[in-house]
Design an enzyme around this catalytic site. Structure first.
Site, PDB file in Angstrom:
ATOM      1  CG  ASN A   7      46.170  40.749  36.900  1.00  0.00           C
ATOM      2  OD1 ASN A   7      46.629  41.755  37.433  1.00  0.00           O
ATOM      3  ND2 ASN A   7      44.902  40.626  36.567  1.00  0.00           N
ATOM      4  NE  ARG A  91      44.658  44.145  34.244  1.00  0.00           N
ATOM      5  CZ  ARG A  91      43.821  44.476  35.200  1.00  0.00           C
ATOM      6  NH1 ARG A  91      43.833  43.823  36.333  1.00  0.00           N
ATOM      7  NH2 ARG A  91      42.953  45.433  35.024  1.00  0.00           N
ATOM      8  CG  HIS A 180      37.602  47.038  32.368  1.00  0.00           C
ATOM      9  ND1 HIS A 180      36.528  47.730  32.864  1.00  0.00           N
ATOM     10  CD2 HIS A 180      38.103  46.327  33.400  1.00  0.00           C
ATOM     11  CE1 HIS A 180      36.380  47.447  34.157  1.00  0.00           C
ATOM     12  NE2 HIS A 180      37.331  46.602  34.507  1.00  0.00           N
ATOM     13  NE  ARG A 241      36.228  50.577  41.349  1.00  0.00           N
ATOM     14  CZ  ARG A 241      36.844  49.969  40.340  1.00  0.00           C
ATOM     15  NH1 ARG A 241      37.005  50.575  39.193  1.00  0.00           N
ATOM     16  NH2 ARG A 241      37.308  48.749  40.492  1.00  0.00           N
ATOM     17  CD  GLU A 384      40.400  41.435  31.451  1.00  0.00           C
ATOM     18  OE1 GLU A 384      39.806  40.660  32.237  1.00  0.00           O
ATOM     19  OE2 GLU A 384      40.618  42.622  31.706  1.00  0.00           O
TER      20      GLU A 384
END
Ligand code: ADP
Length: 406
Positions: A7, A91, A180, A241, A384
């Site tokens: 990743n 990823r 996601h 965010r 993941e």
């Protein structure tokens, strides 16, 4: 089969080497500060201890080489030869509308991902650098890309289109993509396994609550709606965010504060969310602590956080005409009994009720709903990397280019 899962961020590479036979993580780590002063590799050993390596790393290729050398190291490593690595799973954040499932990486795939870079300028270019570096150093093994957006490609147009002139969808691809996806897919499938039911018959709402946070409505194994949108800024508010706000605020702030579009963008991405609302921190643990010590703004930001999740649950129940399972995952979802409790409070109309003692769990799989609850409420740590490794294994073993969408 041993699979290396990679990743890559703009200045980091996260990795896990997984033996698919026992689904065992043989080694994992994180290299940070690539191309910056004082790069550092935190490499986790089998006994759980972290070995810290410092080296001068100017780019992702040098970073990847350091990781492979560490994996080969007699004392620190997990393999004897690079040929012990059978495949690499990467990823990749954004595949636009091009891929709805994981693919074997070919030059056509690279070209398609380069085209998508405009949609994910912060993520796809580093992901591509990681692929290029890994392909150079491991040229003889298959490389597979697993996309954050792929799972959400099942959404119908009514869920993914924005009501702006359609010419912008045609011209720029402006629509909801969602992110996601690998995590939402993993926890939904795992929920089915834990309940002894096929997840493809269930109506599931998944809450991935980390620094980045999103929710998904998963009806019979397909994502039918999700909270992140064209970018990962939409939806729930997150560490820094802002999530959903009235878009007119952007123009208002530009004018009143004399800010450039980029400055407002940075403000909404880096200074808003929990950090902005609480005035304390972007970290949920700090906000919980401050709230417990009587800080009113921190308390209100917790209430705002839980309330927005509640509203999404309500809208997803409406979208799916029901709900069988509610899943909490990622840092906050897995570790905050308080947020789970606040979200599930006063939801008995929807048949959601948690058992407070079962809810006292952190980082472990558990069903936390009460015996009376019509909805199974579950805590499921996300994984993941395992999904990336499984997809990679399937593509390699079956000798296919792209995983079928089932
Ligand atoms: P990322 O999106 O960076 O992978 P994580 O999934 O690790 O993020 O989630 C990070 C968030 O999880 C932070 O807000 C952190 O405060 C929160 N978190 C971690 N442990 C706890 C805990 N014990 N209680 C409450 N929040 C926690």
């Amino acid at each position: 089969m041993k699979i290396l899962v990679i990743n890559t961020g703009s200045s980091s590479i996260k990795y896990q080497l997984i033996d698919m036979e026992g689904k065992e993580v043989l080694s994992k780590g994180l290299l940070e500060r690539i191309g910056l002063p004082n790069p550092v590799l935190n490499h986790k050993l089998n006994d759980g201890k972290i070995h810290v390596i410092q080296a001068h790393i100017k780019d992702h290729e040098e970073g990847m080489k350091l990781i492979l050398d560490t994996l080969l190291d007699e004392k620190l490593g997990a393999i004897k030869s690079l040929s012990d690595i059978d495949a690499v799973g990467h990823r990749v954040v954004h595949a636009g509308e091009k891929y709805a499932s994981s693919v074997r990486i070919t030059s056509d795939v690279i070209n398609a991902l380069e085209e998508c870079s405009e949609l994910a300028p912060l993520h796809n270019p580093p992901n591509l650098m990681g692929i290029s570096a890994a392909q150079k150093l491991l040229p003889d093994v298959p490389h597979v890309a697993v996309f954050d957006t792929a799972f959400h490609q099942a959404m119908p147009p009514k869920a993914y289109l924005y009501a702006i002139p359609m010419s912008f969808y045609d011209k720029y691809g402006i629509r909801r993509y969602g992110f996601h996806g690998t995590s939402h897919r993993y926890v939904a499938r795992r929920a089915g396994e834990m309940l002894g039911k096929n997840w493809r018959v269930l109506k599931i709402v998944t809450c991935h609550l980390g620094n980045g946070a999103s929710m998904a409505a998963i009806d019979k194994g397909k994502s039918v709606d999700t909270s992140m949108g064209f970018t990962p800024l939409e939806g729930l508010y997150m560490g820094t965010r802002c999530g959903n706000i009235d878009p007119a605020i952007v123009i208002f702030l530009e004018e009143k504060e004399n800010l450039t579009p980029q400055q407002v963008y940075d403000l909404l991405n880096k200074k808003s969310g929990m950090l902005g609302a609480s005035g304390v921190s972007s970290d949920m643990r700090d906000i919980e602590d401050h709230s417990a010590n009587g800080d009113k703004r921190a308390r209100t930001s917790l209430e705002m956080y839980a309330y927005q999740i509640k509203r999404y649950i309500g809208s997803y129940v409406a979208a799916m005409n029901g709900i069988d399972v509610l899943v909490f995952t990622a840092g906050i979802g897995e570790n905050s009994p308080l947020i789970r409790k606040m979200v599930c409070e006063n939801m008995d109309y929807l048949g959601i009720e948690i058992d407070e003692s079962k809810n006292e769990v952190r980082g472990k799989e558990r069903i936390i709903s009460s015996d009376n609850s019509k909805v199974e409420v579950m805590v499921i740590p996300t994984n993941e990397e395992l999904v990336i490794a499984e997809d990679t294994e399937k593509i390699v073993k079956e000798g296919i280019e792209e995983l079928p969408i089932v």
